[in-house]
Design an enzyme around this catalytic site. Structure first.
Site, PDB file in Angstrom:
ATOM      1  CG  ASP A  33      46.719  56.878  -2.686  1.00 23.26           C
ATOM      2  OD1 ASP A  33      47.361  57.372  -3.633  1.00 23.26           O
ATOM      3  OD2 ASP A  33      46.016  55.858  -2.802  1.00 23.26           O
ATOM      4  CG  ASP A  76      46.547  55.723  -6.295  1.00 23.40           C
ATOM      5  OD1 ASP A  76      45.506  56.326  -5.995  1.00 23.40           O
ATOM      6  OD2 ASP A  76      47.024  54.789  -5.614  1.00 23.40           O
ATOM      7  CG  HIS A 134      47.700  51.766  -3.510  1.00 19.17           C
ATOM      8  ND1 HIS A 134      46.990  52.860  -3.063  1.00 19.17           N
ATOM      9  CD2 HIS A 134      48.026  51.037  -2.415  1.00 19.17           C
ATOM     10  CE1 HIS A 134      46.875  52.791  -1.739  1.00 19.17           C
ATOM     11  NE2 HIS A 134      47.499  51.709  -1.320  1.00 19.17           N
ATOM     12  CG  HIS A 173      43.616  48.839  -7.351  1.00 13.56           C
ATOM     13  ND1 HIS A 173      44.980  48.624  -7.453  1.00 13.56           N
ATOM     14  CD2 HIS A 173      43.457  49.758  -6.360  1.00 13.56           C
ATOM     15  CE1 HIS A 173      45.607  49.383  -6.555  1.00 13.56           C
ATOM     16  NE2 HIS A 173      44.713  50.077  -5.894  1.00 13.56           N
TER      17      HIS A 173
HETATM   18  C1  6XA Z   1      43.854  47.601   0.514  1.00  9.02           C
HETATM   19  C2  6XA Z   1      44.361  48.883  -0.075  1.00  9.02           C
HETATM   20  C3  6XA Z   1      43.516  49.375  -1.180  1.00  9.02           C
HETATM   21  C4  6XA Z   1      44.195  50.490  -1.909  1.00  9.02           C
HETATM   22  C5  6XA Z   1      43.219  51.364  -2.626  1.00  9.02           C
HETATM   23  C6  6XA Z   1      43.893  52.478  -3.356  1.00  9.02           C
HETATM   24  N1  6XA Z   1      42.654  47.724   1.186  1.00  9.02           N
HETATM   25  N2  6XA Z   1      44.336  52.261  -4.551  1.00  9.02           N
HETATM   26  O1  6XA Z   1      44.014  53.592  -2.929  1.00  9.02           O
HETATM   27  O2  6XA Z   1      44.881  53.205  -5.314  1.00  9.02           O
HETATM   28 ZN    ZN Z   2      45.885  54.302  -4.045  1.00  4.19          ZN
END
Ligand code: 6XA
Ligand code: ZN
Length: 343
Positions: free
Chosen positions: A284, A195, A197, A159
């Site tokens: 995840d 991932d 996200h 991110h």
């Molecule tokens: C908001 C979600 C953060 C996602 C973190 C993650 N608190 N990114 O696993 O791949």
């Molecule tokens: Zn993630």
């Protein structure tokens, strides 16, 4: 397959994040990496090595110098103002406001971040520097001819933008590694982000470049974090046009649908003719993940690894998300075992 690991990750140990309107214990915790390491050893994946120290120059190849300098002093500036508890931002630049770096740490935190879920702690800078070294050490193994390596990075990185942190990420470990592979002579590199996200930071870092292909499978941003990037019409710009591909998938996606998107992504990577592959490895996507809504099962992860091996490329795995801690080791190492069994 060699695993690169440093226990310096544990220096980053956030207490709390803003989640569903409440301050809750951080999902992203040291135990995650410890359990992945334990599973690597349990199954005998291969040797575990510490990182070499590369310093911050390779980090600055993808991150702005002022951003790196901010992260280096943020904790001390925070403590001087507020005391020794985790630093979290509470305000950001809205439309019509000005992008000027404030003097005050509270303003700087908002200036350089995009969410309130990513605490800066006493040891954060040492941990993220070490994670970048872990990724760079893995990249060096690939340059030296290893078929694959596992950079067991924590905190995650995908991110993180060129000058902005969020989503538990500060330095973009996968982007640092991909750039290092380019700098070591690879003409073209692909980053495949599996991932749950979207890897908004990695996409943005390489968006206008034609030498690094970014491909991501993730929850549709109309439904899921990070919400503001990761749509299918984001195909790259300028020299990077055609070098970005997103596969947004709906809540509830199971392995059958996910796997079809993976096959499409791998065909795209094959057509791009890269010299090396960096995999942003988040687990995840697991059905038991506490913050995610895909339905992959433990038995699916080795199949993913086997499919990745089928690409026939030198492959660096870089650890990203996964918060079902009791399953993170089996799932993440399952991908690596599936890869190693075929490669
Ligand atoms: C908001 C979600 C953060 C996602 C973190 C993650 N608190 N990114 O696993 O791949
Ligand atoms: Zn993630």
């Amino acid at each position: 397959m060699i695993t690169i690991y440093s226990d310096a990750h544990a220096l980053h140990d956030g207490k709390a994040e803003l989640h569903d309107g409440k301050l809750v214990s951080s999902f992203e915790m040291p135990r995650r990496a410890e359990l992945v390491l334990a599973r690597v050893k349990e199954v005998g994946l291969g040797p575990v090595s510490p990182p070499k120290i590369f310093g911050l120059d390779p980090v600055r190849r993808v991150h702005a110098p002022d951003y790196v300098a901010f992260l280096e002093t943020a904790w001390d500036e925070w403590v001087a103002e507020h005391g020794e508890h985790d630093a979290l931002p509470f305000t950001w630049i809205g439309p019509g406001m000005r992008r000027v770096v404030p003097d005050h740490i509270d303003g700087k935190l908002g200036y350089y971040s995009f969410d309130a879920g990513t605490p800066i702690t006493a040891g954060t800078f040492r941990a993220i520097r070490s994670a970048a070294d872990v990724a760079l050490t893995g990249a060096e193994l690939i340059v030296r001819g290893e078929r694959a390596a596992f950079a067991l990075t924590r905190p995650p990185g995908h991110h993180a933008h060129r000058a902005c942190y969020g989503g538990y990420c500060f330095f973009n470990n996968a982007a640092v590694a991909a750039q290092a592979l380019r700098d070591a002579g690879a003409d073209r590199v692909a980053v495949l982000d599996i991932d749950y996200h979207h890897g908004n930071g990695t996409q943005d870092i390489f968006y206008s470049r034609g030498d690094v292909l970014f491909v991501s499978l993730h929850a549709d941003p109309v439904q899921e974090y990070p919400y503001y990037l990761g749509f299918s019409d984001e195909t790259g710009e300028g020299a990077g046009e055609g070098a970005n591909a997103n596969y947004p998938l709906p809540f509830g996606t199971g392995f059958h649908t996910w796997r079809a998107a993976l096959d499409d992504a791998l065909a795209r990577i094959a057509a791009f003719r890269v010299d090396a592959l960096v995999v942003s490895l988040g687990v995840d996507t697991y059905k038991g993940d506490p913050i995610s809504r895909f339905r992959l099962d433990t038995a699916d992860y080795p199949l993913i690894g086997a499919a990745l091996a089928g690409a026939g490329l030198p492959t660096l795995f870089v650890m990203e998300g996964g918060y079902a801690v009791e399953a993170i080791g089996v799932n993440a190492v399952g991908v690596l075992q599936g890869f190693a069994d075929v490669a």
